[in-house]
Design an enzyme around this catalytic site. Structure first.
Site, PDB file in Angstrom:
ATOM      1  N   ILE A 470       0.818  -1.214   0.000  1.00 34.40           N
ATOM      2  CA  ILE A 470       0.000   0.000   0.000  1.00 34.40           C
ATOM      3  C   ILE A 470       0.853   1.266   0.000  1.00 34.40           C
ATOM      4  O   ILE A 470       0.324   2.377   0.042  1.00 34.40           O
ATOM      5  CB  ILE A 470      -0.940   0.026   1.223  1.00 34.40           C
ATOM      6  CG1 ILE A 470      -0.154  -0.089   2.525  1.00 34.40           C
ATOM      7  CG2 ILE A 470      -2.001  -1.061   1.111  1.00 34.40           C
ATOM      8  CD1 ILE A 470      -0.995   0.071   3.776  1.00 34.40           C
ATOM      9  N   GLY A 471       2.146   1.124  -0.048  1.00 35.67           N
ATOM     10  CA  GLY A 471       3.001   2.296  -0.081  1.00 35.67           C
ATOM     11  C   GLY A 471       4.395   1.973   0.384  1.00 35.67           C
ATOM     12  O   GLY A 471       4.749   0.819   0.578  1.00 35.67           O
ATOM     13  N   GLY A 473       7.530   3.320   3.118  1.00 37.50           N
ATOM     14  CA  GLY A 473       7.957   4.167   4.222  1.00 37.50           C
ATOM     15  C   GLY A 473       9.349   4.684   3.977  1.00 37.50           C
ATOM     16  O   GLY A 473       9.857   4.655   2.856  1.00 37.50           O
ATOM     17  N   GLY A 474       9.990   5.172   5.057  1.00 39.17           N
ATOM     18  CA  GLY A 474      11.308   5.764   4.905  1.00 39.17           C
ATOM     19  C   GLY A 474      12.350   4.787   4.418  1.00 39.17           C
ATOM     20  O   GLY A 474      13.296   5.169   3.746  1.00 39.17           O
ATOM     21  N   GLY A 476      11.440   1.077   3.688  1.00 39.75           N
ATOM     22  CA  GLY A 476      10.870  -0.227   3.371  1.00 39.75           C
ATOM     23  C   GLY A 476       9.458  -0.107   2.849  1.00 39.75           C
ATOM     24  O   GLY A 476       8.793   0.910   3.059  1.00 39.75           O
ATOM     25  N   VAL A 478       5.420  -0.863   2.612  1.00 38.90           N
ATOM     26  CA  VAL A 478       4.366  -1.014   3.599  1.00 38.90           C
ATOM     27  C   VAL A 478       3.266  -1.901   3.021  1.00 38.90           C
ATOM     28  O   VAL A 478       2.817  -1.681   1.891  1.00 38.90           O
ATOM     29  CB  VAL A 478       3.779   0.351   4.010  1.00 38.90           C
ATOM     30  CG1 VAL A 478       2.688   0.178   5.064  1.00 38.90           C
ATOM     31  CG2 VAL A 478       4.876   1.262   4.543  1.00 38.90           C
ATOM     32  N   LYS A 492       5.640  -2.633   7.889  1.00 42.46           N
ATOM     33  CA  LYS A 492       6.735  -1.961   7.189  1.00 42.46           C
ATOM     34  C   LYS A 492       7.889  -2.948   7.116  1.00 42.46           C
ATOM     35  O   LYS A 492       8.478  -3.309   8.124  1.00 42.46           O
ATOM     36  CB  LYS A 492       7.181  -0.693   7.893  1.00 42.46           C
ATOM     37  CG  LYS A 492       8.295   0.041   7.138  1.00 42.46           C
ATOM     38  CD  LYS A 492       8.874   1.171   7.939  1.00 42.46           C
ATOM     39  CE  LYS A 492       7.944   2.345   8.001  1.00 42.46           C
ATOM     40  NZ  LYS A 492       8.597   3.518   8.638  1.00 42.46           N
ATOM     41  N   ASP A 592      12.120  14.446  10.911  1.00 35.18           N
ATOM     42  CA  ASP A 592      11.594  14.215   9.564  1.00 35.18           C
ATOM     43  C   ASP A 592      10.077  14.390   9.546  1.00 35.18           C
ATOM     44  O   ASP A 592       9.343  13.540   9.039  1.00 35.18           O
ATOM     45  CB  ASP A 592      11.977  12.814   9.078  1.00 35.18           C
ATOM     46  CG  ASP A 592      11.793  12.654   7.560  1.00 35.18           C
ATOM     47  OD1 ASP A 592      11.565  13.687   6.881  1.00 35.18           O
ATOM     48  OD2 ASP A 592      11.868  11.528   7.061  1.00 35.18           O
TER      49      ASP A 592
END
Length: 767
Positions: A470-471, A473-474, A476, A478, A492, A592
């Site tokens: 579904i997307g 992350g910084g 890895g 997700v 993640k 961040d």
């Protein structure tokens, strides 16, 4: 007789006069340091509101003294002193620390500053100082930090600065300096940070620069430097972490020896006249996060080894003459959130970029694109991702992504089977009472054995199939997973190659450390983690709406996210940061904060995520850091101080909060802030998200203005003038009065200057 008698008397009187004179002068000399110090402090006019009793000067704000009552430190930064630096400041002979940054000072630098021989810190940044840099500053041989950035200083850089052999930080950026870099700067062998950007410097870089073996940051962008071999000189500076040579007139090619700078974090060579190809060895720079080579004359293809740069967040190769296809390895850059390959001569298909952090949108034509389009201006390049393009000529051929993903899938399959086999053998050798039950409560993942959790996660995601992704992350991908109990979680997953990179492994474990130690209702909840050698992942509560970034750019979600919801999102972020900065010991800085790292649940409640770069503040140190975070959200002072404070998070919060009101990144508005007068003719309603109608409720309108006022306070260019997050949080709870002018009449200038009413603060902040 008279003359013979009076002669000894006259001589005696003369000797007495001389002796008295010497004694008086000695007495005066003994008292002169304290007296001259008191006089200098008094004449400065900086403490006019504290009477003329200089004997109490050690108690005045900004002054620190030693045990003898002699002034050793003055810190009046952000005090708005106005006026000139008095020449008498040179009489403060014991001074070791002097910070007059952001004080609205004008005039020239007095040469008497050279008398402060014990000084180790001199900060005069962001004032209105003009004139040349006095050569007398070369006498400050104990100086470790010299910062004159953000003034109107002209003339050349004096060679005398080469005598400051203890200097570690030299910041002369944002001035009007001319001439060339003196070769004498090569004597600064302890120098770590050199900032000369945004001046009018010219000429070639002296050969002596290669002697600066301890240099970590070289930033000389936006000058008129020339030369064919500057990058070659830098190859000897193996500690370099940041190189910024952009906006100059450098020529020649990029030497492959730059690939040996293993500590390199960012490389900016944009807007020069560089030719040749991009070295294929660029893939050796494993720590590289920002690579910007745009607006040169580079040719050849994009090296496939660029796919090795697993830390890469931003890649800009636009406006060159690059040709050939885009290497499919770019799809392996899981952290990539900014990509610009526009206006080259690239051809072929765009690779499958689902694993990156780039926003992918449907073009409603079986063709998925990224917005904004990073491939514009490549006429021979197909705009569609090759994994979704159907072409009769290639129907019988395996799509390129199959060639990449299939070996990985096979590898993972055998790895998992091997892990399962050995774990079962190990389990069979355990005593019967020690074996966990498969039917345990998987929702309480902390109570679960790592092996069992791993097996169930594999089943829930079908071995991390792309369909569940579904997307990103910084560091890895997700995934969405529904556990046997019916609970949906987000995973993640740190990819295998990233897991072998110490930097990613450190970030992964850093996130586990923070999320197991902190608790807040607006911080994404960590249910557990799995630390398999070949597969590492975190298990979070699932956020149905995804990131704030996505929701602001999705037309349907943006409309559903009305003004009241957006204000609550902003408040939620403020509560989290107030908790981290003021309720955690030691304080925690997120570092961040961006719209990608703010997640929303089904009710549009905000949750802060991605603590991989978070850091505890060391209250006993300077907190120097490498530059981390997302470009566009990083506080401006980090670029030249490299010191992280809570106020860096405050600025990032301001950017995200303003983005929430505008519906897009406030890049243009941020560029106006250094000159607030440019905001006079811009109304607040001109920048609000036009997806939503203006509020009809007076209460919503006044809340909107109240929040906007706080946002611009957080975006103050002077860190010390920004409110703390605790103060912001208190302001949200304050009682407010009605607006005395219509919403349509309020300008951004009024908000920046705090001309709109802000209510009284309450004493508590419910976090």
């Amino acid at each position: 007789m008279v003359s013979s008698f009076t002669h000894p008397i006259i001589l005696g009187l003369l000797w007495a006069t001389i002796l008295i004179s010497i004694a008086t002068s000695m007495s005066t000399a003994e008292q002169s340091p304290l007296e001259s110090e008191a006089k200098a402090v008094l004449e400065s006019g900086w403490w006019n509101g504290y009477s003329n009793d200089t004997s109490q000067r050690c108690k005045w704000p900004g002054i620190s003294c030693n045990f003898a009552g002699i002034i050793t430190e003055i810190d009046l930064s952000d005090r708005g002193l106005g006026g000139n630096i008095p020449p008498g400041i040179g009489d403060l002979s014991a001074l070791e620390y002097l910070d007059l940054s952001n004080c609205d000072l004008s005039g020239e630098l007095p040469t008497s500053l050279g008398n402060l021989s014990l000084l180790h810190f001199l900060g005069l940044s962001r004032n209105y100082i003009h004139g040349p840099i006095p050569s007398a500053l070369g006498q400050l041989t104990n100086l470790r930090t010299l910062s004159l950035a953000g003034n109107q200083i002209n003339g050349s850089i004096p060679s005398a600065l080469g005598q400051l052999t203890n200097l570690q930080i030299l910041n002369l950026a944002y001035n009007q300096l001319e001439g060339s870099i003196p070769s004498a700067l090569g004597q600064l062998t302890n120098l770590q940070y050199l900032y000369l950007y945004d001046n009018q410097l010219e000429g070639s870089i002296p050969q002596e620069i290669e002697k600066l073996k301890n240099l970590r940051v070289l930033a000389i962008t936006n000058n008129s430097f020339i030369g064919h071999d500057i990058p070659l000189l830098l190859c000897h500076l193996t500690k370099l972490e940041h190189i910024n040579l952009g906006l100059n007139q450098f020529t020649g090619s990029i030497p492959s020896c730059l690939c040996n700078l293993e500590a390199l974090f960012s490389l900016y060579l944009s807007q020069n006249r560089l030719i040749g190809s991009i070295p294929s060895c660029v893939g050796n720079l494993y720590n590289l996060t920002f690579l910007d080579l745009h607006s040169n004359q580079l040719q050849g293809s994009i090296p496939s080894d660029i796919g090795n740069l697993e830390a890469l967040i931003s890649l800009d190769l636009s406006q060159n003459r690059l040709n050939g296809s885009i290497p499919s390895q770019i799809a392996m850059l899981h952290r990539l959130s900014e990509l610009n390959l526009t206006f080259n001569q690239l051809s072929g298909y765009v690779p499958n970029l689902y694993a990156t952090k780039l926003l992918i949108v449907d073009n409603s034509n079986d063709c998925y694109k990224i917005y904004p389009d990073p491939f514009e201006g490549n006429k021979a390049l197909s705009p569609c991702m090759n994994s979704l393009v159907t072409n009769n000529a290639t129907n019988n051929k395996s799509p390129p992504y199959i060639k990449i993903c299939l070996p990985i899938a096979i590898f993972y399959t055998f790895s998992i089977l091997g892990c399962l086999f050995f774990s079962r053998v190990k389990a069979n050798n355990k005593p019967a009472g020690g074996r966990p039950t498969k039917n345990g409560d998987i929702c309480s993942i902390w109570n679960y054995d790592g092996k069992i959790a791993y097996e169930d996660i594999i089943a829930a995601t079908e071995d991390f199939d792309f369909r569940y992704c579904i997307g990103v992350g910084g560091y890895g991908s997700v995934y969405r997973a529904q556990l046997p109990c019916g609970k949906v979680v987000a995973l993640k997953k740190l990819h295998r190659l990233e897991a072998e990179n110490p930097a990613f492994d450190k970030s992964f474990r850093n996130e586990i450390k923070f999320l197991t130690e902190i608790r807040h209702r607006n911080i994404v909840k960590l249910h557990g983690f799995c630390l398999h050698r070949r597969s590492m992942f975190l298990i979070y509560e699932y956020m149905e709406k995804g990131s704030l970034f996505y929701n602001l750019r999705d037309e349907v979600e943006a409309v559903e996210m009305d003004w009241t919801k957006r204000i609550e999102i902003i408040k939620g972020m403020a509560h989290v940061l107030s908790y981290l900065h003021h309720d955690c010991t030691p304080p925690i800085v997120h570092r961040d904060i961006s719209s990608n790292n703010v997640l929303l649940n089904s009710s549009f409640q905000a949750f802060v995520a991605d603590f991989g770069t978070a850091r505890m503040l060391d209250l006993d140190s300077s907190n120097h850091t490498i530059l981390v975070g997302t470009r566009g959200y990083i506080a401006p002072e980090l670029a030249y101080t490299m010191v992280v404070t809570e106020k860096c998070d405050v600025y990032s919060f301001g950017v995200v909060a303003l983005e929430t009101l505008m519906g897009k990144h406030p890049e243009e508005v941020l560029s106006w802030l250094p000159s607030p007068s440019s905001l006079v003719n811009t109304k607040l309603i001109d920048v609000l998200d036009n997806c939503l109608p203006l509020p009809t409720s007076q209460l919503v309108a006044q809340n909107l203005v109240h929040v906007a006022t706080l946002i611009f306070a957080c975006l103050n260019q002077r860190p010390k003038l920004r409110p703390t997050m605790k103060e912001v949080c208190k302001e949200f709870l304050s009682r407010q009065t009605s607006l005395n002018v219509p919403l349509r009449m309020i300008s951004l200038f009024q908000l920046v200057k705090h001309e709109m009413h802000i209510g009284e603060s309450s004493d508590t902040c419910n976090v």
